[in-house]
Design a protein around this motif. Structure first.
Motif, PDB file in Angstrom:
ATOM      1  N   ILE A  48     -10.556  -3.513  11.154  1.00  0.00           N
ATOM      2  CA  ILE A  48     -10.804  -3.429   9.716  1.00  0.00           C
ATOM      3  C   ILE A  48     -11.109  -1.995   9.303  1.00  0.00           C
ATOM      4  O   ILE A  48     -10.616  -1.509   8.276  1.00  0.00           O
ATOM      5  N   ALA A  49     -11.891  -1.274  10.116  1.00  0.00           N
ATOM      6  CA  ALA A  49     -12.195   0.125   9.809  1.00  0.00           C
ATOM      7  C   ALA A  49     -10.930   0.977   9.837  1.00  0.00           C
ATOM      8  O   ALA A  49     -10.736   1.846   8.982  1.00  0.00           O
ATOM      9  N   GLU A  50     -10.054   0.721  10.803  1.00  0.00           N
ATOM     10  CA  GLU A  50      -8.797   1.472  10.898  1.00  0.00           C
ATOM     11  C   GLU A  50      -7.906   1.207   9.685  1.00  0.00           C
ATOM     12  O   GLU A  50      -7.332   2.130   9.096  1.00  0.00           O
ATOM     13  N   ILE A  51      -7.798  -0.044   9.281  1.00  0.00           N
ATOM     14  CA  ILE A  51      -6.976  -0.391   8.117  1.00  0.00           C
ATOM     15  C   ILE A  51      -7.563   0.225   6.851  1.00  0.00           C
ATOM     16  O   ILE A  51      -6.838   0.757   6.008  1.00  0.00           O
ATOM     17  N   SER A  52      -8.887   0.169   6.713  1.00  0.00           N
ATOM     18  CA  SER A  52      -9.540   0.744   5.536  1.00  0.00           C
ATOM     19  C   SER A  52      -9.342   2.254   5.465  1.00  0.00           C
ATOM     20  O   SER A  52      -9.186   2.815   4.379  1.00  0.00           O
ATOM     21  N   ALA A  53      -9.331   2.912   6.622  1.00  0.00           N
ATOM     22  CA  ALA A  53      -9.102   4.356   6.641  1.00  0.00           C
ATOM     23  C   ALA A  53      -7.653   4.681   6.270  1.00  0.00           C
ATOM     24  O   ALA A  53      -7.381   5.663   5.584  1.00  0.00           O
ATOM     25  N   ARG A  54      -6.735   3.835   6.710  1.00  0.00           N
ATOM     26  CA  ARG A  54      -5.316   4.058   6.437  1.00  0.00           C
ATOM     27  C   ARG A  54      -4.946   3.727   4.999  1.00  0.00           C
ATOM     28  O   ARG A  54      -4.069   4.356   4.413  1.00  0.00           O
ATOM     29  N   TYR A  55      -5.613   2.729   4.425  1.00  0.00           N
ATOM     30  CA  TYR A  55      -5.303   2.278   3.076  1.00  0.00           C
ATOM     31  C   TYR A  55      -6.579   2.260   2.226  1.00  0.00           C
ATOM     32  O   TYR A  55      -7.123   1.194   1.943  1.00  0.00           O
ATOM     33  N   PRO A  56      -7.055   3.427   1.810  1.00  0.00           N
ATOM     34  CA  PRO A  56      -8.304   3.481   1.043  1.00  0.00           C
ATOM     35  C   PRO A  56      -8.154   2.840  -0.339  1.00  0.00           C
ATOM     36  O   PRO A  56      -7.053   2.702  -0.866  1.00  0.00           O
ATOM     37  N   VAL A  57      -9.289   2.469  -0.915  1.00  0.00           N
ATOM     38  CA  VAL A  57      -9.307   1.848  -2.238  1.00  0.00           C
ATOM     39  C   VAL A  57      -8.933   2.865  -3.313  1.00  0.00           C
ATOM     40  O   VAL A  57      -8.231   2.546  -4.262  1.00  0.00           O
ATOM     41  N   THR A  58      -9.390   4.089  -3.144  1.00  0.00           N
ATOM     42  CA  THR A  58      -9.071   5.148  -4.109  1.00  0.00           C
ATOM     43  C   THR A  58      -8.042   6.096  -3.508  1.00  0.00           C
ATOM     44  O   THR A  58      -8.021   6.316  -2.303  1.00  0.00           O
ATOM     45  N   PRO A  59      -7.189   6.662  -4.328  1.00  0.00           N
ATOM     46  CA  PRO A  59      -6.141   7.549  -3.805  1.00  0.00           C
ATOM     47  C   PRO A  59      -6.717   8.859  -3.268  1.00  0.00           C
ATOM     48  O   PRO A  59      -7.753   9.325  -3.725  1.00  0.00           O
ATOM     49  N   PRO A  60      -6.030   9.470  -2.304  1.00  0.00           N
ATOM     50  CA  PRO A  60      -6.440  10.777  -1.814  1.00  0.00           C
ATOM     51  C   PRO A  60      -6.328  11.828  -2.926  1.00  0.00           C
ATOM     52  O   PRO A  60      -5.593  11.646  -3.905  1.00  0.00           O
ATOM     53  N   ALA A  61      -7.037  12.917  -2.775  1.00  0.00           N
ATOM     54  CA  ALA A  61      -7.073  13.958  -3.807  1.00  0.00           C
ATOM     55  C   ALA A  61      -5.685  14.539  -4.089  1.00  0.00           C
ATOM     56  O   ALA A  61      -5.391  14.930  -5.215  1.00  0.00           O
ATOM     57  N   ASP A  62      -4.815  14.580  -3.082  1.00  0.00           N
ATOM     58  CA  ASP A  62      -3.496  15.199  -3.270  1.00  0.00           C
ATOM     59  C   ASP A  62      -2.409  14.194  -3.675  1.00  0.00           C
ATOM     60  O   ASP A  62      -1.246  14.535  -3.746  1.00  0.00           O
ATOM     61  N   TRP A  63      -2.793  12.949  -3.981  1.00  0.00           N
ATOM     62  CA  TRP A  63      -1.816  11.935  -4.355  1.00  0.00           C
ATOM     63  C   TRP A  63      -1.549  11.984  -5.850  1.00  0.00           C
ATOM     64  O   TRP A  63      -2.446  12.157  -6.664  1.00  0.00           O
ATOM     65  N   SER A  64      -0.281  11.840  -6.228  1.00  0.00           N
ATOM     66  CA  SER A  64       0.089  11.838  -7.638  1.00  0.00           C
ATOM     67  C   SER A  64       1.090  10.718  -7.894  1.00  0.00           C
ATOM     68  O   SER A  64       2.051  10.564  -7.139  1.00  0.00           O
ATOM     69  N   PRO A  65       0.921   9.956  -8.976  1.00  0.00           N
ATOM     70  CA  PRO A  65       1.894   8.905  -9.284  1.00  0.00           C
ATOM     71  C   PRO A  65       3.259   9.482  -9.630  1.00  0.00           C
ATOM     72  O   PRO A  65       4.265   8.784  -9.573  1.00  0.00           O
ATOM     73  N   LEU A  66       3.303  10.750  -9.949  1.00  0.00           N
ATOM     74  CA  LEU A  66       4.583  11.387 -10.277  1.00  0.00           C
ATOM     75  C   LEU A  66       5.454  11.573  -9.043  1.00  0.00           C
ATOM     76  O   LEU A  66       6.675  11.670  -9.151  1.00  0.00           O
ATOM     77  N   ASP A  67       4.836  11.623  -7.859  1.00  0.00           N
ATOM     78  CA  ASP A  67       5.598  11.826  -6.623  1.00  0.00           C
ATOM     79  C   ASP A  67       6.517  10.646  -6.307  1.00  0.00           C
ATOM     80  O   ASP A  67       7.644  10.830  -5.876  1.00  0.00           O
ATOM     81  N   ALA A  68       6.035   9.439  -6.508  1.00  0.00           N
ATOM     82  CA  ALA A  68       6.821   8.271  -6.125  1.00  0.00           C
ATOM     83  C   ALA A  68       7.073   7.320  -7.284  1.00  0.00           C
ATOM     84  O   ALA A  68       7.740   6.306  -7.111  1.00  0.00           O
ATOM     85  N   GLY A  69       6.513   7.613  -8.436  1.00  0.00           N
ATOM     86  CA  GLY A  69       6.686   6.722  -9.569  1.00  0.00           C
ATOM     87  C   GLY A  69       5.946   5.411  -9.419  1.00  0.00           C
ATOM     88  O   GLY A  69       6.378   4.385  -9.921  1.00  0.00           O
ATOM     89  N   GLU A  70       4.837   5.449  -8.693  1.00  0.00           N
ATOM     90  CA  GLU A  70       4.058   4.232  -8.455  1.00  0.00           C
ATOM     91  C   GLU A  70       2.620   4.444  -8.896  1.00  0.00           C
ATOM     92  O   GLU A  70       2.157   5.572  -9.023  1.00  0.00           O
ATOM     93  N   ALA A  71       1.930   3.354  -9.116  1.00  0.00           N
ATOM     94  CA  ALA A  71       0.510   3.410  -9.428  1.00  0.00           C
ATOM     95  C   ALA A  71      -0.268   3.023  -8.167  1.00  0.00           C
ATOM     96  O   ALA A  71       0.180   2.181  -7.389  1.00  0.00           O
ATOM     97  N   TRP A  72      -1.432   3.629  -7.925  1.00  0.00           N
ATOM     98  CA  TRP A  72      -2.201   3.353  -6.713  1.00  0.00           C
ATOM     99  C   TRP A  72      -2.663   1.895  -6.657  1.00  0.00           C
ATOM    100  O   TRP A  72      -2.634   1.269  -5.620  1.00  0.00           O
ATOM    101  N   ASP A  73      -3.106   1.366  -7.792  1.00  0.00           N
ATOM    102  CA  ASP A  73      -3.637   0.003  -7.794  1.00  0.00           C
ATOM    103  C   ASP A  73      -2.630  -1.027  -8.297  1.00  0.00           C
ATOM    104  O   ASP A  73      -2.975  -2.092  -8.744  1.00  0.00           O
ATOM    105  N   GLU A  74      -1.360  -0.705  -8.168  1.00  0.00           N
ATOM    106  CA  GLU A  74      -0.297  -1.596  -8.614  1.00  0.00           C
ATOM    107  C   GLU A  74      -0.283  -2.885  -7.812  1.00  0.00           C
ATOM    108  O   GLU A  74      -0.465  -2.877  -6.593  1.00  0.00           O
TER     109      GLU A  74
END
Length: 76
Positions: A48-74
């Motif tokens: 569970i800790a590994e999955i949580s680290a890989r898929y955090p609830v909040t996006p990383p600081a360098d993530w942008s929805p413009l990069d992939a055209g997706e929303a983090w909480d979609e």
């Protein structure tokens, strides 16, 4: 009464064997001794800790929805 721990091949059973619910949320239960359930719980906590680290609830600081055209909480 439940006699055999499902992890009996690992040997070293200790404590009462009881039906113990899985941590997956499936609702399934399996007979495990107290010792093997503690080992299972530790292993699942690490997973569970590994999955949580890989898929955090909040996006990383360098993530942008413009990069992939997706929303983090979609919803998917």
């Amino acid at each position: 009464m439940i006699d055999d721990c499902i992890d009996v091949e690992d040997g070293g059973c200790a404590g009462p064997v009881e039906l113990r619910q899985t941590m997956s949320g499936s609702g399934a239960s399996f007979p495990r001794c107290e010792l093997h359930y503690e080992i299972y719980a530790e292993r699942m906590a690490a997973v569970i800790a590994e999955i949580s680290a890989r898929y955090p609830v909040t996006p990383p600081a360098d993530w942008s929805p413009l990069d992939a055209g997706e929303a983090w909480d979609e919803q998917w």
